[in-house]
Scaffold this active site. Structure first.
Site, PDB file in Angstrom:
ATOM      1  N   PHE A 129     -60.059  55.320  53.702  1.00  0.00           N
ATOM      2  CA  PHE A 129     -59.237  54.308  54.364  1.00  0.00           C
ATOM      3  C   PHE A 129     -59.991  53.796  55.608  1.00  0.00           C
ATOM      4  O   PHE A 129     -60.619  54.584  56.307  1.00  0.00           O
ATOM      5  CB  PHE A 129     -57.908  54.969  54.767  1.00  0.00           C
ATOM      6  CG  PHE A 129     -56.855  54.017  55.211  1.00  0.00           C
ATOM      7  CD1 PHE A 129     -56.106  53.292  54.292  1.00  0.00           C
ATOM      8  CD2 PHE A 129     -56.600  53.839  56.560  1.00  0.00           C
ATOM      9  CE1 PHE A 129     -55.127  52.410  54.709  1.00  0.00           C
ATOM     10  CE2 PHE A 129     -55.623  52.952  56.983  1.00  0.00           C
ATOM     11  CZ  PHE A 129     -54.884  52.236  56.054  1.00  0.00           C
ATOM     12  N   ASP A 206     -57.523  63.919  55.242  1.00  0.00           N
ATOM     13  CA  ASP A 206     -56.461  62.957  55.520  1.00  0.00           C
ATOM     14  C   ASP A 206     -55.470  63.018  54.359  1.00  0.00           C
ATOM     15  O   ASP A 206     -55.849  62.781  53.203  1.00  0.00           O
ATOM     16  CB  ASP A 206     -57.052  61.547  55.661  1.00  0.00           C
ATOM     17  CG  ASP A 206     -56.016  60.546  56.171  1.00  0.00           C
ATOM     18  OD1 ASP A 206     -54.829  60.683  55.804  1.00  0.00           O
ATOM     19  OD2 ASP A 206     -56.384  59.630  56.927  1.00  0.00           O
ATOM     20  N   TYR A 231     -44.961  57.497  57.147  1.00  0.00           N
ATOM     21  CA  TYR A 231     -44.156  56.338  56.729  1.00  0.00           C
ATOM     22  C   TYR A 231     -44.383  55.964  55.274  1.00  0.00           C
ATOM     23  O   TYR A 231     -43.869  54.973  54.805  1.00  0.00           O
ATOM     24  CB  TYR A 231     -44.404  55.132  57.635  1.00  0.00           C
ATOM     25  CG  TYR A 231     -45.866  54.814  57.909  1.00  0.00           C
ATOM     26  CD1 TYR A 231     -46.617  54.136  56.973  1.00  0.00           C
ATOM     27  CD2 TYR A 231     -46.467  55.205  59.106  1.00  0.00           C
ATOM     28  CE1 TYR A 231     -47.944  53.843  57.206  1.00  0.00           C
ATOM     29  CE2 TYR A 231     -47.806  54.923  59.351  1.00  0.00           C
ATOM     30  CZ  TYR A 231     -48.535  54.246  58.396  1.00  0.00           C
ATOM     31  OH  TYR A 231     -49.853  53.966  58.625  1.00  0.00           O
ATOM     32  N   LYS A 232     -45.215  56.728  54.556  1.00  0.00           N
ATOM     33  CA  LYS A 232     -45.434  56.449  53.133  1.00  0.00           C
ATOM     34  C   LYS A 232     -44.399  57.254  52.349  1.00  0.00           C
ATOM     35  O   LYS A 232     -43.219  56.931  52.407  1.00  0.00           O
ATOM     36  CB  LYS A 232     -46.889  56.739  52.788  1.00  0.00           C
ATOM     37  CG  LYS A 232     -47.795  55.707  53.483  1.00  0.00           C
ATOM     38  CD  LYS A 232     -49.274  55.984  53.433  1.00  0.00           C
ATOM     39  CE  LYS A 232     -50.016  54.879  54.186  1.00  0.00           C
ATOM     40  NZ  LYS A 232     -51.382  55.234  54.530  1.00  0.00           N
ATOM     41  N   ARG A 380     -51.816  47.947  43.406  1.00  0.00           N
ATOM     42  CA  ARG A 380     -51.442  49.362  43.347  1.00  0.00           C
ATOM     43  C   ARG A 380     -49.967  49.423  42.964  1.00  0.00           C
ATOM     44  O   ARG A 380     -49.132  48.754  43.581  1.00  0.00           O
ATOM     45  CB  ARG A 380     -51.650  50.041  44.700  1.00  0.00           C
ATOM     46  CG  ARG A 380     -53.098  50.090  45.137  1.00  0.00           C
ATOM     47  CD  ARG A 380     -53.271  50.917  46.388  1.00  0.00           C
ATOM     48  NE  ARG A 380     -52.425  50.445  47.481  1.00  0.00           N
ATOM     49  CZ  ARG A 380     -52.385  50.995  48.683  1.00  0.00           C
ATOM     50  NH1 ARG A 380     -53.100  52.060  48.957  1.00  0.00           N
ATOM     51  NH2 ARG A 380     -51.610  50.503  49.625  1.00  0.00           N
TER      52      ARG A 380
HETATM   53  C1  LIG Z   1     -51.957  54.865  55.741  1.00  0.00           C
HETATM   54  C2  LIG Z   1     -53.190  55.589  56.129  1.00  0.00           C
HETATM   55  C3  LIG Z   1     -53.546  55.720  57.469  1.00  0.00           C
HETATM   56  C4  LIG Z   1     -52.728  55.054  58.534  1.00  0.00           C
HETATM   57  O1  LIG Z   1     -53.171  55.230  59.839  1.00  0.00           O
HETATM   58  P1  LIG Z   1     -52.290  54.630  61.025  1.00  0.00           P
HETATM   59  O2  LIG Z   1     -52.865  55.162  62.241  1.00  0.00           O
HETATM   60  O3  LIG Z   1     -50.870  55.037  60.776  1.00  0.00           O
HETATM   61  O4  LIG Z   1     -52.371  53.137  60.922  1.00  0.00           O
HETATM   62  C5  LIG Z   1     -54.681  56.466  57.766  1.00  0.00           C
HETATM   63  N1  LIG Z   1     -55.414  57.037  56.792  1.00  0.00           N
HETATM   64  C6  LIG Z   1     -55.081  56.927  55.476  1.00  0.00           C
HETATM   65  C7  LIG Z   1     -55.907  57.599  54.436  1.00  0.00           C
HETATM   66  C8  LIG Z   1     -53.964  56.184  55.109  1.00  0.00           C
HETATM   67  O5  LIG Z   1     -53.644  56.056  53.824  1.00  0.00           O
END
Ligand SMILES: *Cc1c(COP(=O)(O)O)cnc(C)c1O
Length: 408
Positions: A129, A206, A231-232, A380
């Site tokens: 990400f 992560d 939040y996912k 997705r």
């Molecule tokens: C959604 C996501 C994030 C989100 O990071 P934020 O700091 O909340 O914007 C980080 N890493 C991964 C792998 C994600 O899927």
């Protein structure tokens, strides 16, 4: 043409042991399919009541006494509840900040704890990400380190063979996602963590795309640290605070770089100089986002009631059904599946690819079919086990197929 699939969807919905939970979510008029739970989980009805109770109770009536009565502990209590979803024994998880900020803090702490100047590389993958890549890029630049990139296959993710080939006595830190955000590939966390440890480096994970949908075993994998967002699949709401995991063997040894009063020993003495608090509390920087944890707490109640094994098995049933629908309705239109088909390597979503998907996704959103677009030309399809029906999956795939009939 799709009546066979519709019959299957109806049967799967009728047999769904988690169907009861669907009613817990706020209905969205005009939305006939929501397959974006992997990006933003839906809100629960019980949030309203929880906000009212909180406003009149701990906040409105107990006022500032609530810090002592409950709030100072909340980041750790909620952290432990998340810990039980990711195979972390109590006392190793905290809720704070955002994923980006917590990742910065933990990765910086890991690098500072590395006392071997020959270890001048950070190992990551080009498909992680963006925030993960950027945070590590910033840390590398600050500290004069090099980034070493693994390049995963487009429809897969980082493998242990790739890690073994790239990790070395120069690696200080390796960081990967347990479920790849684009392909949904589920990495072999235990094998990769061991490979990194054998090379003498530390490993961070992560878990943003796995927490709440895929069972993870951080402790038994020997992970050093982990982060993830809430939040996912945890339905914590837009920008809800993140969680961080730090293995207890590193407590009181690793020091994170944002020295705030809430991470200091005896914060209310307001004393001179920073001294880290004992244990996990030193991961905090400023005042914890108590209010922003409420929807997360409501959602954890539900997830614990349903149980992660049942959630994972419905998730696999949903993505199996996604694959059946895609094979029957989309593949004939030139759509390619870009996610692993084996259940053991599959996270919670399925990615499909075809020219035109960017434009098609815009039209789908307008008519209430919500998938998630990612470059290059990928959709997705992310069903969330507690809030998505099999019927919804079919509705979304049918809508995509209809768009493709006229699309060249
Ligand atoms: C959604 C996501 C994030 C989100 O990071 P934020 O700091 O909340 O914007 C980080 N890493 C991964 C792998 C994600 O899927």
């Amino acid at each position: 043409m799709t009546s066979g699939l519709r019959t299957v969807a109806s049967r799967l919905d009728a047999e769904d042991e988690l169907a009861w939970y669907l009613n817990g979510f706020i209905a969205a008029p005009g939305v006939s399919a929501y397959l974006d739970g992997n990006s933003l989980g839906r809100p629960l009805r019980a949030n309203w009541e929880r906000f009212v109770e909180f406003t009149s109770g701990p906040w409105g009536t107990r006022l500032i006494r609530s810090w002592d009565e409950e709030w100072l502990q909340l980041p750790f209590e909620v952290g432990d509840r998340i810990g039980s979803l990711i195979g972390a024994a109590p006392g190793q998880c905290v809720v704070a900040d955002s994923t980006t900020v917590l990742l910065y803090k933990l990765a910086a702490a890991a690098l500072s704890a590395c006392d071997d100047p020959g270890r001048d590389e950070i190992l990551l993958d080009s498909d992680n990400f963006p925030t993960d890549r950027y945070v590590l890029e910033g840390l590398a630049e600050d500290r004069g380190l090099q980034l070493r990139f693994i390049e995963p296959e487009f429809d897969a993710g980082v493998t242990v063979e790739q890690v073994r080939a790239q990790v070395s006595e120069r690696t200080a830190l390796a960081l990967f996602s347990s479920v790849a955000y684009r392909s949904g590939y589920l990495a072999d966390m235990a094998a990769i963590s061991s490979a990194v440890h054998e090379a003498g480096a530390v490993i961070g994970w992560d878990l943003s795309h796995s927490v709440g949908v895929v069972k993870t075993e951080l402790d038994s994998a020997g992970a050093d640290f982990a982060v993830g967002c809430t939040y996912k699949y945890l339905n914590g709401g837009p920008g809800s605070p993140a969680f961080g995991y730090l293995a207890s063997r590193h407590h009181d040894r690793w020091q994170q770089p944002i020295w705030g009063w809430m991470g200091r020993r005896d914060p209310f003495t307001m004393g001179p100089g920073y001294q880290p608090a004992d244990g996990l509390r030193s991961l905090l920087s400023g005042t914890p986002p108590i209010l922003a944890m409420l929807p997360l707490i409501v959602s954890l109640d539900l997830i614990e009631m349903a149980g992660l094994p049942a959630i994972r098995s419905k998730s696999l049933a949903l993505t199996d059904f996604v694959l059946s629908c895609v094979d029957e309705l989309l593949v004939p239109h030139g759509v390619a599946v870009r996610s692993p088909r084996e259940a053991s390597r599959r996270g919670g979503h399925i990615t499909v690819q075809r020219k035109g998907f960017r434009e098609i996704n815009g039209r789908l959103w307008e008519c209430g079919v919500i998938c998630d677009y990612r470059e290059p030309q990928c959709l997705r399809l992310g069903p969330s086990p507690l809030s998505t029906t099999f019927g919804e999956v079919l509705t979304a795939v049918e809508a995509i197929a209809e768009e493709l009939v006229d699309y060249r």
